[in-house]
Design an enzyme around this catalytic site. Structure first.
Site, PDB file in Angstrom:
ATOM      1  N   LYS A 135      22.800  55.725  46.745  1.00  0.00           N
ATOM      2  CA  LYS A 135      22.889  54.020  45.788  1.00  0.00           C
ATOM      3  C   LYS A 135      21.814  53.216  47.405  1.00  0.00           C
ATOM      4  CE  LYS A 135      25.124  51.200  43.964  1.00  0.00           C
ATOM      5  NZ  LYS A 135      26.608  51.261  42.557  1.00  0.00           N
TER       6      LYS A 135
ATOM      7  N   VAL B 135      33.246  44.334  30.978  1.00  0.00           N
ATOM      8  CA  VAL B 135      34.454  45.439  30.809  1.00  0.00           C
ATOM      9  C   VAL B 135      35.551  44.723  30.236  1.00  0.00           C
ATOM     10  CG1 VAL B 135      35.819  47.859  31.763  1.00  0.00           C
ATOM     11  CG2 VAL B 135      33.433  46.488  32.354  1.00  0.00           C
TER      12      VAL B 135
HETATM   13  P1  NAD Z   1      31.196  40.798  34.370  1.00  0.00           P
HETATM   14  O1  NAD Z   1      30.425  39.818  35.898  1.00  0.00           O
HETATM   15  O2  NAD Z   1      31.022  41.036  33.079  1.00  0.00           O
HETATM   16  O3  NAD Z   1      32.232  39.742  34.834  1.00  0.00           O
HETATM   17  C1  NAD Z   1      33.695  39.630  35.388  1.00  0.00           C
HETATM   18  C2  NAD Z   1      34.593  38.555  35.059  1.00  0.00           C
HETATM   19  O4  NAD Z   1      35.653  38.450  35.967  1.00  0.00           O
HETATM   20  C3  NAD Z   1      33.684  37.594  34.932  1.00  0.00           C
HETATM   21  O5  NAD Z   1      34.469  36.800  33.211  1.00  0.00           O
HETATM   22  C4  NAD Z   1      34.362  36.661  35.812  1.00  0.00           C
HETATM   23  O6  NAD Z   1      33.966  34.979  35.553  1.00  0.00           O
HETATM   24  C5  NAD Z   1      35.703  36.993  35.766  1.00  0.00           C
HETATM   25  N1  NAD Z   1      35.973  36.221  37.375  1.00  0.00           N
HETATM   26  C6  NAD Z   1      35.154  36.623  38.781  1.00  0.00           C
HETATM   27  N2  NAD Z   1      36.353  35.438  39.515  1.00  0.00           N
HETATM   28  C7  NAD Z   1      36.924  35.691  39.503  1.00  0.00           C
HETATM   29  C8  NAD Z   1      38.297  35.331  39.729  1.00  0.00           C
HETATM   30  N3  NAD Z   1      38.525  34.926  40.650  1.00  0.00           N
HETATM   31  N4  NAD Z   1      40.003  35.614  38.248  1.00  0.00           N
HETATM   32  C9  NAD Z   1      39.352  35.624  37.513  1.00  0.00           C
HETATM   33  N5  NAD Z   1      38.092  35.973  36.888  1.00  0.00           N
HETATM   34  C10 NAD Z   1      36.825  36.122  37.603  1.00  0.00           C
HETATM   35  O7  NAD Z   1      31.891  42.199  35.499  1.00  0.00           O
HETATM   36  P2  NAD Z   1      32.184  43.186  34.675  1.00  0.00           P
HETATM   37  O8  NAD Z   1      31.058  44.215  34.668  1.00  0.00           O
HETATM   38  O9  NAD Z   1      32.674  42.879  33.687  1.00  0.00           O
HETATM   39  O10 NAD Z   1      32.796  44.505  36.007  1.00  0.00           O
HETATM   40  C11 NAD Z   1      34.057  44.424  36.238  1.00  0.00           C
HETATM   41  C12 NAD Z   1      34.006  44.860  37.329  1.00  0.00           C
HETATM   42  O11 NAD Z   1      34.342  46.188  37.125  1.00  0.00           O
HETATM   43  C13 NAD Z   1      33.429  44.420  38.851  1.00  0.00           C
HETATM   44  O12 NAD Z   1      34.412  44.606  39.440  1.00  0.00           O
HETATM   45  C14 NAD Z   1      32.356  45.760  38.750  1.00  0.00           C
HETATM   46  O13 NAD Z   1      32.071  46.226  39.637  1.00  0.00           O
HETATM   47  C15 NAD Z   1      33.596  47.016  38.218  1.00  0.00           C
HETATM   48  N6  NAD Z   1      32.421  47.913  37.183  1.00  0.00           N
HETATM   49  C16 NAD Z   1      31.843  47.391  35.965  1.00  0.00           C
HETATM   50  C17 NAD Z   1      31.641  48.716  35.096  1.00  0.00           C
HETATM   51  C18 NAD Z   1      30.612  48.036  33.932  1.00  0.00           C
HETATM   52  O14 NAD Z   1      30.001  49.373  33.604  1.00  0.00           O
HETATM   53  N7  NAD Z   1      29.777  47.079  33.929  1.00  0.00           N
HETATM   54  C19 NAD Z   1      31.441  49.747  36.206  1.00  0.00           C
HETATM   55  C20 NAD Z   1      32.416  50.270  37.232  1.00  0.00           C
HETATM   56  C21 NAD Z   1      32.978  49.324  37.485  1.00  0.00           C
END
Ligand code: NAD
Length: 366
Positions: free
Chosen positions: A92, A196
């Site tokens: 990373k 996601v």
């Molecule tokens: P994203 O930023 O698109 O979505 C996160 C969502 O959570 C947003 O809609 C945000 O408004 C909401 N949020 C933030 N704080 C909150 C709270 N206190 N209560 C409720 N909702 C809240 O991110 P993502 O890409 O959808 O990723 C989501 C999670 O999955 C993250 O932890 C990320 O690290 C993990 N992840 C994502 C991927 C990927 O392919 N995008 C891969 C592996 C892991």
């Protein structure tokens, strides 16, 4: 004790002690005064293949915080790749600075040159604070980069693949808990319907699940209600919903003592990284409560699988097929955890480490 030894001890920064404790292979500090680049690349383990992991740009309060983050995240990538059966190691990078104000083409391209200097041992990609556009700049200086837009032969947005992997882990968990992997009629709560979470809601809705969501973004909530008939709750209410499955898809470290005590579910399976506030304490607490916990670094590996597919020649169908294997791996982890009477995160880490050790031994002869 000789004078020179005393001097060395007095001057110790503690960096080697930290790197030694996490068993990293290599940590590279990158500085460029002209562009203002200050980055750390941490390569944890390359037994299975080149270390792949995104570059995070963050305004760290201290350099120690940046080092700590990159060591922790790169180690996590080693286990995620290993448990997913990928021929990839874990690495990373972090860039210290404000992604909104400190980023420039020169900074990203200079970073790309540092990546190039590692001769393929580290492959970078986007992460928090970096975008596919930044990776296009990195690509101008090195081929050791993934996560490019589809127009450049890349895999594009990995989120649908990540959601599919979480869905597979969820179905495997349902199979274990209820004897059937159907989500029809299952009550499922989702915290965070971002990139996601929203795809996941779509998949669960198509199968007839009854879905409750929470988010801090009103637009997303409105969309989910209109498109998938979801019920909306606010803030901490999401933890105490009477459901079959809880899917954390927003924040890390939410599986703490207070929230676990509030949960009324049989299964926890979601996309968020590092869900357990304390891996052992809360892994064990979940086990004692009798909840099935699908380890986060396994079920959210679809994004990494998608990026890996890009490294070996991108094909979305192959990426989806490989992601489907998360179903069987989840069931295997439940079985190992049960047989050995350990929590599921521990079982997943153990299986990942075993694969690394096995392959190390395969390569011990010419
Ligand atoms: P994203 O930023 O698109 O979505 C996160 C969502 O959570 C947003 O809609 C945000 O408004 C909401 N949020 C933030 N704080 C909150 C709270 N206190 N209560 C409720 N909702 C809240 O991110 P993502 O890409 O959808 O990723 C989501 C999670 O999955 C993250 O932890 C990320 O690290 C993990 N992840 C994502 C991927 C990927 O392919 N995008 C891969 C592996 C892991």
């Amino acid at each position: 004790m000789s004078t020179s030894t005393t001097t060395i001890h007095d001057k110790q920064l503690g960096i080697f002690a930290e790197v030694k404790s996490t068993n990293h292979e290599q940590v590279v500090f990158c500085n460029d005064n002209a562009s203002g680049l200050r980055a750390i690349i941490a390569i944890h383990n390359t037994v299975l293949g080149p270390g792949l992991g995104g570059t995070r740009m963050w305004n760290y309060a201290t350099e120690a915080e940046a080092l700590n983050d990159v060591l922790r995240l790169s180690r996590g990538m080693t286990y995620k790749a290993a448990i997913s059966g990928l021929n990839l190691g874990g690495a990373k990078a972090v860039i210290i600075g404000d992604a909104k104000t400190d980023k420039s083409e020169a900074l990203m391209r200079k970073f790309g040159r540092f990546v190039e200097n590692l001769n393929g041992k580290y492959i970078t990609a986007e992460d928090v604070g970096t975008t596919t556009k930044d990776m296009e700049y990195v690509k101008m200086e090195t081929d050791s980069v993934a996560g490019l837009p589809e127009s450049m032969g890349g895999g594009g947005d990995p989120s649908p693949v990540t959601a599919y992997g979480v869905y597979m882990g969820m179905k495997a968990s349902a199979k274990k808990a209820y004897g059937s992997d159907s989500l029809a009629g299952k009550r499922i709560s989702v915290q965070g319907i971002g990139k996601v979470g929203m795809h996941l809601v779509e998949l669960m809705h198509a199968e007839g699940a009854i879905i409750t969501v929470s988010d801090i973004n009103d637009e997303s909530l409105k969309h989910a209600s209109a498109a998938y008939g979801t019920k909306v709750v606010s803030g901490n209410e999401i933890y105490s919903q009477d459901v079959d499955i809880f899917a954390p898809c927003a924040l890390g470290a939410i599986l703490n003592t207070e929230n676990i005590n509030a949960l009324k579910c049989n299964i926890i399976a979601g996309a968020a990284n590092n869900q357990l506030a304390d891996e052992d304490e809360h892994g064990n607490m979940i086990k004692q409560k009798g909840f099935l916990y699908a380890p986060d670094f396994l079920v959210n590996a679809g994004g990494l699988i998608n990026v890996y597919s890009e490294v070996i020649g991108y094909n979305r169908e192959n990426a989806m097929r490989d992601t489907e294997k998360i179903y069987d791996t989840t069931l295997n982890i439940y079985s190992v955890a049960e047989t050995q009477n350990i929590h599921t995160q521990q079982a997943a880490t153990m299986l990942a480490q075993k694969r690394i050790d096995d392959i190390l031994s395969v390569r011990s002869t010419y």
